[in-house]
Write a protein that holds these residues in place. Structure first.
Motif, PDB file in Angstrom:
ATOM      1  N   THR A 295       2.918  -2.888   6.371  1.00 49.81           N
ATOM      2  CA  THR A 295       2.398  -1.890   5.421  1.00 49.81           C
ATOM      3  C   THR A 295       1.368  -1.002   6.113  1.00 49.81           C
ATOM      4  O   THR A 295       1.376   0.222   5.956  1.00 49.81           O
TER       5      THR A 295
ATOM      6  N   ASP B  53       8.305   0.715   1.380  1.00 54.78           N
ATOM      7  CA  ASP B  53       7.585  -0.532   1.616  1.00 54.78           C
ATOM      8  C   ASP B  53       8.041  -1.592   0.619  1.00 54.78           C
ATOM      9  O   ASP B  53       7.573  -1.625  -0.516  1.00 54.78           O
ATOM     10  N   GLU B  54       8.952  -2.437   1.034  1.00 57.45           N
ATOM     11  CA  GLU B  54       9.514  -3.492   0.188  1.00 57.45           C
ATOM     12  C   GLU B  54       9.892  -2.965  -1.200  1.00 57.45           C
ATOM     13  O   GLU B  54       9.403  -3.463  -2.221  1.00 57.45           O
TER      14      GLU B  54
END
Ligand SMILES: Nc1ncnc2c1ncn2[C@@H]1O[C@H](COP(=O)(O)OP(=O)(O)OP(=O)(O)O)[C@@H](O)[C@H]1O
Ligand SMILES: [Mg+2]
Length: 301
Positions: free
Chosen positions: A54, A184-185
Motif C-alpha cells: 500500500t 489496492d486489494e
C-alpha cells in the motif's frame, strides 16, 4: 516502418520507479523499490501484510512523499521539478495536477454516501477538471454501462451491494481518464460471491489496454491477467517475473511460504479436520498447478 517520433521520454516505461525509499518514524518500510511498468501492462503486486504494498502505491500517487529514489509516471518526475540538474519540490497545485492522471481504487470504496452512483462518477471531472455538467454526465453514463451498472445511475451507495459499489468506484476513477490505474486489494472487503464481478471489470479494463498495478491476493486473476507478478516482502522486491513462473515455480523461500499460506487461507484448510488436510492441500495444488515441492516452508533460499 518509419522511426518513432523523437521524444525526450522515448523508451521510458509509463511507470519508472528507481530505488524508492520510505520510512515512518524510523521504521524503514520501503528499502529501495525498483519497478518498471510499460504502457498497457498489468502488474500484480503480491506480498504479506506489512510488506509495503500500500505504501508503494501511495508513493506512486503521491499520497506519501518518498525519502529517497525517484518515480516517473509518463515521463513526469513525481513530486519534483528538475531545474538545471537540481531537484525542487513541486507545490501542492502541481502535485494535484500530476495525481489527476492516476486513478486509485481502494479496498473500501469510499463513495460519497449522499450522492447517487452517477453523481459520484461526475464529481471529480466537474470539481477538479472543471468539465461541464452535460459532458461529465454523458461520460458517467457510458462508464456505468462499461461496469455493468447502466440500470443504477440513481442508486445511492447504501442501495448497492459491495461489488456494485466497487464497480462505481472503478468508474469514478476512470472518469478522470487516467493514464494509470492503481488497485489496492479491490476485492478484499467483498463477500466471496461478489469478487468475480469486480475482477471481470478489471479484466476487461486490462484487455482494453489500461496500464494497471494491482495489489491482490487473487492468484488466478494474477496468473491469467498480469503480464508480470512482483512479490514484495519487508520493503524489497524479492522476486518478479512471468506470473506462471513466479506462482507455479517460485525461486525464493519467502515467496514459496507466502504462496503456500495464500492457498491454504483461500481454501480454509485450517477449518478442515487434520485427517483431511493433506488431501485438501494436494487438491489445492492440483487446482493451482503448484507442485507440492514448493510448499515446503522450511526450505531456505
Ligand atoms: N502512515 C503510517 N504511519 C506509520 N506507519 C505506517 C504508515 N503506513 C504504513 N505504515 C507501516 O508501514 C508498513 C507497511 O505498511 P503497508 O500498509 O504498506 O503494508 P501492506 O503490504 O500494504 O500490508 P497489508 O497487506 O496488510 O495491506 C507497516 O509496518 C505499517 O504499519
Ligand atoms: Mg495494504
Amino acid at each position: 516502418m518509419s522511426a518513432p517520433t523523437p521524444d525526450t521520454n522515448a523508451g521510458m516505461p509509463l511507470v519508472h520507479a528507481v530505488n524508492v525509499m520510505k520510512a515512518f518514524d524510523g521504521n524503514q518500510v520501503l528499502k529501495g523499490i525498483d519497478l518498471d511498468v510499460r504502457k498497457g501492462q498489468v502488474i500484480c503486486l503480491l506480498g504479506p501484510s506489512g510488506s509495503g504494498k500500500t505504501t508503494f502505491l501511495r508513493c506512486i500517487n503521491q499520497l506519501e512523499t518518498i525519502d529517497g529514489g525517484r518515480i516517473w509516471v509518463d515521463g513526469d518526475l513525481m513530486g519534483y521539478e528538475d531545474r538545471g540538474g537540481t531537484l525542487h519540490e513541486l507545490n501542492n497545485r502541481a502535485i494535484a495536477a500530476q495525481r489527476r492522471d492516476i486513478g486509485m481504487v481502494f479496498q473500501k470504496f469510499n463513495l460519497f454516501p449522499h450522492k447517487t452512483a452517477l453523481e459520484n462518477i461526475m464529481e471529480a471531472p466537474i470539481q477538479v477538471k472543471g468539465e461541464n455538467k452535460a459532458e461529465a454526465r454523458e461520460r458517467a453514463l457510458t462508464l456505468l454501462d462499461r461496469v455493468g451498472l447502466q440500470d443504477k445511475p440513481s442508486a445511492y451507495p447504501a442501495q448497492l451491494s459491495g461489488g456494485q459499489q466497487q464497480r462505481v468506484a472503478i468508474a469514478r476513477a476512470l472518469a478522470m481518464q487516467p493514464k494509470l490505474m492503481l488497485f489496492d486489494e479491490p476485492t478484499s472487503a467483498l463477500d466471496p460471491e461478489l469478487v468475480g464481478e469486480v475482477l471481470a471489470v478489471m479484466r476487461e479494463l486490462a484487455n482494453e489496454g489500461m496500464t494497471m498495478i494491482v495489489v491482490t491476493h487473487e492468484m488466478s486473476f494474477a496468473r491469467e491477467v498480469a503480464d508480470e507478478v512482483v512479490f514484495m516482502d519487508g520493503g524489497v522486491v524479492v522476486e518478479q517475473g512471468d506470473p506462471k513462473s513466479v506462482i507455479n515455480n517460485p525461486q525464493h523461500a519467502r515467496t514459496k511460504s507466502f504462496l503456500r499460506r495464500m492457498q491454504s487461507e483461500h481454501h480454509a484448510v485450517e477449518h478442515v479436520p487434520e485427517s483431511l488436510r493433506d488431501a485438501v492441500i494436494a487438491e489445492t495444488h492440483h487446482l493451482h498447478d503448484i507442485p507440492a515441492s514448493n510448499s515446503d516452508p522450511d526450505e531456505t533460499e
